[in-house]
Design an enzyme around this catalytic site. Structure first.
Site, PDB file in Angstrom:
ATOM      1  N   VAL A   1      -1.777  -1.115  -0.670  1.00  0.00           N
ATOM      2  CA  VAL A   1      -1.009  -0.792   0.544  1.00  0.00           C
ATOM      3  C   VAL A   1      -1.566   0.459   1.217  1.00  0.00           C
ATOM      4  O   VAL A   1      -1.909   0.453   2.400  1.00  0.00           O
ATOM      5  CB  VAL A   1       0.482  -0.594   0.198  1.00  0.00           C
ATOM      6  CG1 VAL A   1       1.252  -0.079   1.405  1.00  0.00           C
ATOM      7  CG2 VAL A   1       1.086  -1.900  -0.302  1.00  0.00           C
TER       8      VAL A   1
ATOM      9  N   THR B   1       6.554   0.741  -6.772  1.00  0.00           N
ATOM     10  CA  THR B   1       7.894   0.932  -7.350  1.00  0.00           C
ATOM     11  C   THR B   1       8.153  -0.257  -8.274  1.00  0.00           C
ATOM     12  O   THR B   1       8.755  -1.251  -7.857  1.00  0.00           O
ATOM     13  CB  THR B   1       8.966   1.024  -6.245  1.00  0.00           C
ATOM     14  OG1 THR B   1       8.664   0.090  -5.196  1.00  0.00           O
ATOM     15  CG2 THR B   1       9.032   2.410  -5.662  1.00  0.00           C
TER      16      THR B   1
ATOM     17  N   THR C   1       8.787   0.236  -1.608  1.00  0.00           N
ATOM     18  CA  THR C   1      10.005  -0.573  -1.591  1.00  0.00           C
ATOM     19  C   THR C   1      11.034   0.030  -2.536  1.00  0.00           C
ATOM     20  O   THR C   1      10.756   0.222  -3.722  1.00  0.00           O
ATOM     21  CB  THR C   1       9.697  -2.019  -2.019  1.00  0.00           C
ATOM     22  OG1 THR C   1       8.667  -2.530  -1.178  1.00  0.00           O
ATOM     23  CG2 THR C   1      10.927  -2.886  -1.912  1.00  0.00           C
TER      24      THR C   1
ATOM     25  N   CYS D   1       5.957  -7.238  -5.697  1.00  0.00           N
ATOM     26  CA  CYS D   1       6.934  -7.283  -4.603  1.00  0.00           C
ATOM     27  C   CYS D   1       8.014  -8.320  -4.882  1.00  0.00           C
ATOM     28  O   CYS D   1       9.111  -7.984  -5.273  1.00  0.00           O
ATOM     29  CB  CYS D   1       6.231  -7.603  -3.277  1.00  0.00           C
ATOM     30  SG  CYS D   1       5.180  -6.261  -2.700  1.00  0.00           S
TER      31      CYS D   1
ATOM     32  N   ARG E   1      -1.502  -7.052 -11.803  1.00  0.00           N
ATOM     33  CA  ARG E   1      -0.230  -6.428 -12.172  1.00  0.00           C
ATOM     34  C   ARG E   1       0.936  -7.400 -12.000  1.00  0.00           C
ATOM     35  O   ARG E   1       1.042  -8.066 -10.993  1.00  0.00           O
ATOM     36  CB  ARG E   1       0.014  -5.165 -11.329  1.00  0.00           C
ATOM     37  CG  ARG E   1      -0.891  -4.003 -11.693  1.00  0.00           C
ATOM     38  CD  ARG E   1      -0.714  -2.854 -10.727  1.00  0.00           C
ATOM     39  NE  ARG E   1      -1.053  -3.229  -9.362  1.00  0.00           N
ATOM     40  CZ  ARG E   1      -0.750  -2.507  -8.293  1.00  0.00           C
ATOM     41  NH1 ARG E   1      -0.080  -1.387  -8.422  1.00  0.00           N
ATOM     42  NH2 ARG E   1      -1.103  -2.905  -7.082  1.00  0.00           N
TER      43      ARG E   1
END
Length: 436
Positions: A22, A90, A125, A265, A336
């Site tokens: 990101v 996160t 997030t 996500c 991940r």
């Protein structure tokens, strides 16, 4: 003069804290219009960027070589910037509760190096309230500055889709929010520098945080519904993809597909929302049901492979199985929170040590996170079964002859999780073909 105007004139700098999938594309995009400092704790990653290498494959080596980002692992360099963007992961802990340590750690580093007149924007997030209730106190404590007086705060959720070359930072509408109208205007103007699709000004930071967390929760629930349908239709002996193709002819039918839901996500964000809801005394009904289904799909795939091996009179223990693809999604090196590891681990329970092939995955990351070493495709032979787990472009191009050459005998078992190959063609060639 506004901070935005100072940035445009290159009198002030932008910093990016966290240079992963990101943060790095954001840093590169802004560097075309402003002076940018790219900070990450990972010195090896910084060295790669400094050498013009893009380990994420998001923008490519050439873009890294040509960009003007000052890549650094020295946190004191953050003192040179006034507009800070925090883009750290996160994740969730093993009990599925939010792991805010990366965003808290980034806040401490930034707080130590925060100067008066700065604006800090979080992109990570989180559940509603994290920016103002958790991050701001850390920034104040570390900096000795007061939020609202000495520095301002905002939130702009990331919407970058790893591996997607169409939906990029520049082409996706950017949600922006600020602690007050003046801050919101500054943040909106700064993001407009790079986001061609424009910005959407949310009415508060909490609204922006909530918008982000429900985007992925909605997607998660829709995929869970498809996965549940897949389980039902498999029991009925009906091909799920054929059903979805037929249903998809209706104008308002939503185009979702069954599959493994991993990554950092969709497989994570719903837990942030349900965690906050539980703190407020509400236990999620739909969101957690969807999560449970999606979390079990790797195990479900492995169990179906074992059933097929038994039906074909093949020894389950020590069966020779290759898994093609290990990343959490196609055409992306990120492993991940991949759900392919669930297939691997479940097969090991049955005494099967699968051979894993992935030409796109980050091999170092896979080894350090999961202890998985990849094999070359060319070395595959005498297999009992192939699990095509990730729709990498290399696997979409696999020919019938190539796949034929991988097996030990005529009883060729093929699990095509995403249904990327032609079912009819392979069944006509004598394959035992299964897909979600």
């Amino acid at each position: 003069m506004s901070l935005y105007e100072q940035i445009i004139k290159r009198e002030e700098k932008i910093s990016l804290v966290g240079l992963g999938y990101v943060g790095m594309p954001i840093a590169v995009a802004f560097s075309k219009k402003a002076d940018v400092i790219g900070f990450d704790l990972n010195k090896e990653k910084i060295k790669l960027y400094q050498d013009g290498v893009d380990p994420t494959k998001e923008v490519g080596d050439e873009a890294i070589k040509q960009c003007t980002v000052m890549f650094t692992a020295d946190e004191e360099k953050l003192q040179e910037a006034k507009f800070h963007i925090v883009a750290v992961p996160t994740p969730v802990k093993s009990d599925h509760s939010p792991d805010l340590s990366p965003v808290e750690g980034a806040s401490r580093i930034l707080g130590r190096n925060l100067t008066e007149g700065s604006i800090v924007v979080y992109e990570s997030t989180v559940y509603p309230g994290v920016t103002e209730e958790i991050c701001v106190p850390i920034l104040e404590e570390e900096s000795g500055l007061l939020c609202g007086k000495d520095f301002k705060i905002g939130y702009s959720p990331e919407r970058i889709n790893p591996g997607d070359k169409v939906h990029r930072l520049e082409t996706i509408t950017k949600i922006v929010s600020g602690m007050n109208a003046e801050t919101l205007e500054e943040i909106a103007n700064v993001y407009r520098m790079v986001v061609e699709a424009g910005v959407y000004e949310a009415e508060s930071i909490k609204v922006a945080e909530a918008a982000k967390v429900i985007e992925n929760s909605q997607r998660d629930i829709n995929i869970a519904f498809m996965n549940e349908l897949s389980i039902i239709f498999n029991k009925m002996g009906i091909d799920t993809q054929a059903v979805l193709k037929a249903a998809g002819t209706k104008w308002n039918f939503l185009n979702f597909q069954p599959g493994l839901v991993g990554g950092h996500c969709i497989g994570v964000d719903p837990y942030y929302l349900t965690y906050k809801a539980e703190q407020l005394g509400y236990h999620s009904q739909i969101i957690l049901s969807g999560r449970r289904i999606n979390d079990e799909m790797g195990k479900y795939v492995a169990e179906n492979l074992v059933k097929i091996l038994i039906k074909q009179d093949k020894n389950v223990k020590n069966a020779k199985v290759a898994i093609l693809g290990f990343t959490f999604k196609e055409n992306c090196p990120d492993t991940r929170n991949t759900k392919v590891i669930d297939i691997v681990n479940e097969l090991k329970e049955y005494g099967i040590e699968p051979i894993v092939v992935d030409p796109q995955a980050d091999a170092v990351e896979a080894d350090s996170l999961y202890g998985i070493q990849f094999e070359e495709m060319e070395k595959l032979q005498d297999l009992d079964a192939v699990v095509l787990a990730v729709a990498h472009k290399e696997f979409e191009e696999l020919s019938l002859d190539k796949l034929n050459s991988l097996y030990a005998n005529e009883k060729r078992i093929l699990l095509d999780i995403k249904g990327i190959l032609n079912r009819k063609k392979f069944e006509e060639a004598g394959y035992i073909y299964w897909r979600l």
